[in-house]
Design an enzyme around this catalytic site. Structure first.
Site, short mmCIF file in Angstrom:
data_model
loop_
_atom_site.label_atom_id
_atom_site.label_comp_id
_atom_site.label_asym_id
_atom_site.label_seq_id
_atom_site.Cartn_x
_atom_site.Cartn_y
_atom_site.Cartn_z
N ASP A 143 0.82 -1.22 0.00
CA ASP A 143 0.00 0.00 0.00
C ASP A 143 0.86 1.27 0.00
OD1 ASP A 143 -2.32 1.76 0.53
OD2 ASP A 143 -3.33 -0.09 1.08
N HIS A 214 -4.13 6.11 2.95
CA HIS A 214 -4.74 4.87 2.46
C HIS A 214 -4.16 3.63 3.15
CE1 HIS A 214 -5.67 1.77 -0.68
NE2 HIS A 214 -6.72 2.53 -0.94
N SER A 531 -11.27 -0.79 -1.60
CA SER A 531 -10.03 -0.75 -0.80
C SER A 531 -10.31 -1.02 0.67
CB SER A 531 -9.39 0.64 -0.86
OG SER A 531 -8.61 0.78 -1.99
#
Ligand SMILES: *[C@@H]1O[C@H](CO)[C@@H](O)[C@H](O)[C@H]1NC(C)=O
Ligand SMILES: *[C@@H]1O[C@H](CO)[C@@H](O)[C@H](O)[C@H]1NC(C)=O
Ligand SMILES: *[C@@H]1O[C@H](CO)[C@@H](O)[C@H](O)[C@H]1NC(C)=O
Ligand SMILES: *[C@@H]1O[C@H](CO)[C@@H](O)[C@H](O)[C@H]1NC(C)=O
Ligand SMILES: *[C@@H]1O[C@H](CO)[C@@H](O)[C@H](O)[C@H]1NC(C)=O
Ligand SMILES: *[C@@H]1O[C@H](CO)[C@@H](O)[C@H](O)[C@H]1NC(C)=O
Ligand SMILES: *[C@@H]1O[C@H](CO)[C@@H](O)[C@H](O)[C@H]1NC(C)=O
Length: 752
Positions: A143, A214, A531
């Site tokens: 990520d 994220h 996600s």
């Protein structure tokens, strides 16, 4: 004249561009067959770098000063390297011994729909197991990096790191390697691909520190530790936790503001497998690529061979069929849905009527006995001029067009009531005091506004209601199957919560906005996207791996698929908000909502071995080199089978085909229940199709017994691109297990 002049100028420019392109190098990922490595070389690195060096002499007359250069070597999930090469160098490389294939570096897509910036915090744990599962499981997250100081990554209560762990913590810019602990046991960054592709050199690129949020969100969703009192202004107090709150996390940062490159993703996955992770969670994908050029497909094949399940997100391409990514037969592909959590603004009218609307206004405020305004002429609330006549009061907007737009603030009203039936409840930016209600409720509010004496409204914000709304509902944004990279296996596999998921965030990026200029930061936030769904499934896979260390990646996936729930919390078939709340089909949600507690004890398992996947590859009409790119060694296909032992069934038709067709499947199920068992088949055929199963009873003498059955679907095409579906459920006699597989008839979509 002018015309000709322009032509010559254009010609000059394009020549120049072409020349430039010829001379310039770009990154290629190169697959090599290691069995060709000449004996003098001590290691594959040496062989690869020697191969690259030999390319320098490709163009003896060229005035180039620079040389081709090696970026990464890969040795676990694939054999080969990435390198900066010019076109002629690439051509020369193709003649080198052991060369299999090469393709240019690609850009990945992150699977977050929006950055929902919110402060309303509440941790819904209803779908998550409350136990301390996952303690000995290591999840590698590929990520944007991690914020190690987040409370979610504290190691309180964590025992020593499993001794088999080979990974480590890379020091880097603003990232001291001492920041890793018994929870966050690894953090590494892979920036050579992005550095090769851009001239930018910022300190932030040399670090596993998350600059985007994220990766902090996804990794804390998989396995964040317990965080008591995760709240904002004392509102919605709750204990945040990952799905597998005792699992170990290792972050592999492969995404940078400057770009997301396949070469870096491959390097991260290669390292994760070498370090000894059990599960890889990857909330991103590559679009429009065949399996043999999809870095996630390639790396996850190698991971699967080593017993590592790769859990991936389906993408956020909305409702068009066939745009899903990561539809890879050897990974778990996860769709996104909602939770039974309702963020409310409670509207109370002066006449006592109370309506629970939707609101995510982040301010600590309420609206009390505000004059209620309804004016038909301006009820669209889209005219600044008309609205400017109001300096107070609560205005009723018969539309949501101006929602979140400055128009509302310019009117200087206290608040707005938006009436709409088409809000999708995944958007969360809510900049002004207001509430969203349905047209049915809206009619009552308008009636009161028009007929009541001195009508007023009171709105309480920041209310979180659990369990009251229908859930899950398939999210509008989640990408739909069939899988363009291989439509013959039903994808997605399962659905998991992806909408408005609360998890850790980076503290230096505001998560909420009030009006136009008040920015609020917080260490937790709500995000939506596949996600966010993927790490839920990854966490569940980690729990399953902890409970059943002997299960293969296919067995873990099978357990999740065959126990997934196609019904919502009201006992009705799960709906799809993307198709106006119609019943969701398996190309939207796979087998249904993942059900962790049932998956722990699935009864029967559809397993698949490396050889099965190779047989599948051999059926795909790929060249030998394309197969070797995925399977790594040169493999001569003497036999093939497209009938993978998958826990679901899909038959495809071409639009307009008239004839009736029959598709046959063979399946082998393994009894993972305790001791002997008898199962009987219950079949629901898709509308317009006929499904036959033989035999209809399966008898297992003991644990790990295998039985086989065949299933055929007799179906015909239509002109409507309709997806029809049914199921086969093996029901244990005098037992508790039900083993359900979706059966789908779907239109063929373009295949690469
Ligand atoms: C890293 O942390 C350790 C322990 O806290 C400290 O001794 C060391 O000075 C730090 N290194 C850097 C480069 O900040
Ligand atoms: C509605 O707004 C229009 C335009 O400003 C105004 O002319 C009209 O009087 C208003 N109607 C009511 C009932 O207030
Ligand atoms: C405002 O909405 C009304 C009704 O939908 C529409 O007729 C009008 O054109 C809109 N005006 C503007 C300025 O967008
Ligand atoms: C798969 O095997 C069948 C039967 O042997 C053969 O006819 C077919 O050509 C093979 N397909 C591929 C893609 O090799
Ligand atoms: C299989 O591959 C060959 C050669 O690449 C090609 O000519 C043929 O059309 C392909 N068949 C299918 C069914 O894709
Ligand atoms: C296609 O859709 C039309 C209209 O919805 C319907 O009347 C027709 O029966 C459908 N055809 C098939 C083959 O499902
Ligand atoms: C299916 O084929 C029919 C007849 O050729 C065509 O009219 C229709 O548009 C096609 N449907 C889709 C969704 O492509």
């Amino acid at each position: 004249m002018d015309f000709v002049k322009q032509m010559s100028l254009l010609f000059f420019i394009s020549c120049f561009v072409v020349n430039l392109a010829c001379a310039e190098r770009s990154t290629y990922i190169v697959h090599m067959d290691k069995s060709f490595m000449p004996t003098p070389f001590a290691s594959h690195e040496e062989w690869y770098s020697n191969t690259i060096d030999s390319l320098k002499f490709t163009q003896p007359n060229s005035k180039q000063q620079s040389s081709p250069s090696l970026i990464y070597t890969y040795n676990n999930v694939l054999h080969g390297f990435s390198a900066l090469l010019s076109q002629p160098e690439l051509e020369a490389l193709k003649d080198s011994p052991g060369f299999i294939s090469a393709y240019s570096d690609k850009v990945a897509k992150l699977d977050t729909t929006h950055s929902y910036k919110f402060l309303s915090l509440n941790q819904e744990t209803g779908l998550w197991p409350a136990s301390n599962y996952g303690e000995n499981v290591i999840v590698g997250v590929i990520d944007t990096g991690v914020w190690p100081e987040s409370r979610s990554f504290r190691d309180d209560g964590m025992p020593d790191i499993p001794s088999r762990w080979k990974g480590g913590c890379d020091g880097g810019y603003d990232f001291n390697s001492s920041l890793c602990n018994k929870k966050l046991i690894g953090a590494k960054y892979f920036n050579k691909g992005v550095l090769a592709a851009t001239k930018t050199r910022r300190h932030e690129m040399y670090s596993a520190r998350d600059a985007a949020g994220h990766g902090t969100h996804t990794s804390s969703t998989v396995g964040g530790n317990y965080v008591k009192g995760a709240s904002y202004f004392g509102y919605a107090m709750g204990t945040a936790r990952g799905v597998a709150p005792r699992a170990r996390l290792a972050m592999y940062r492969v995404i940078f503001e400057e770009g997301r490159y396949a070469s870096d993703v491959l390097a991260g996955m290669d390292q994760a497998v070498d370090d000894g992770v059990d599960i890889i969670s990857i909330s991103m994908g590559f679009d429009d690529v065949p399996l043999y050029e999809d870095p996630i497909a390639i790396a996850s094949f190698g991971a699967m061979e080593k017993g590592v399940l790769v859990s991936s997100s389906a993408g956020n391409y909305y409702t068009t069929l066939g745009l899903l990514h990561n539809g890879i037969p050897w990974v778990l592909t996860v769709a996104a849905g909602s939770m039974d959590r309702w963020f409310a603004g409670t509207l109370t009218l002066g006449n006592g009527l109370t309506i629970t609307g939707w609101s995510m206004f982040p301010g600590k405020a309420s609206v009390r006995n505000s004059p209620l305004i309804f004016n038909k002429t301006l009820s669209a609330c889209n005219s600044t001029e008309l609205l400017s006549q109001f300096t107070s009061g609560t205005i009723i907007c018969n539309s949501i067009d101006s929602f979140n737009r400055e128009i509302i603030s310019q009117s200087r009203v206290d608040a707005a009531i938006f009436i709409t039936d088409s809000f999708t409840f995944d958007g969360s930016t809510f900049r002004y005091p207001g509430v969203i209600i349905s047209s049915e409720e809206g009619a009552k509010v308008i009636r009161y506004a028009l007929n009541g004496a001195n009508p007023t409204a009171t709105i309480e914000f920041q209310q979180t209601l659990l369990g009251k709304s229908r859930a899950p509902i398939v999210a509008e944004y989640t990408s739909r199957g069939p899988s363009p990279s291989y439509p013959g296996v039903l994808k997605p596999d399962v659905m998991a919560p992806g909408t408005l998921v609360l998890a850790a965030w980076i503290p230096n990026d505001p998560v909420a906005l009030i009006g136009t200029n008040i920015r609020l930061s917080n260490d937790f936030t709500l995000e939506s996207g596949t996600s966010m769904a993927c790490p839920h499934a990854s966490g569940i896979a980690a729990l399953l791996k902890g409970a059943h260390p002997e299960w293969s990646p296919a067995a873990i996936r099978s357990a999740m698929v065959t126990t997934a729930n196609p019904l919502d919390n009201m006992g009705d078939p799960i709906k799809d908000i993307g198709f106006d709340y119609a019943i969701a089909t398996p190309v939207s949600m796979g087998a249904g909502q993942v059900d962790p507690n049932s998956a722990l004890d699935p009864g029967l398992i559809y397993d698949a071995s490396v050889e099965d996947y190779i047989q599948l590859l051999c059926s795909m009409n790929y060249t030998e080199k394309q197969i070797a790119t995925i399977a790594r060694s040169k493999y001569k296909c003497s036999t093939n089978s497209s009938d993978l032992n998958y826990p679901s069934f899909i038959a495809l038709y071409k639009n307009g085909t008239k004839s009736v067709r029959t598709k046959r499947f063979e399946r082998i199920v393994t009894n993972v229940g305790d001791g002997e068992a008898v199962y009987k088949a219950q079949v629901t055929s898709p509308k317009g199709s006929l499904v036959n199963v033989y035999p209809e009873t399966l008898v297992f003498g003991q644990k790990y017994d295998k039985q086989s059955y065949s299933l055929s679907i007799k179906y015909k095409a239509d002109h409507n691109m309709t997806v029809t579906f049914g199921s086969i459920t093996w029901v244990e006699e005098n037992g508790k297990h039900t083993v359900r597989s979706p059966i789908v008839v779907a239109p063929m979509i373009p295949v690469w």
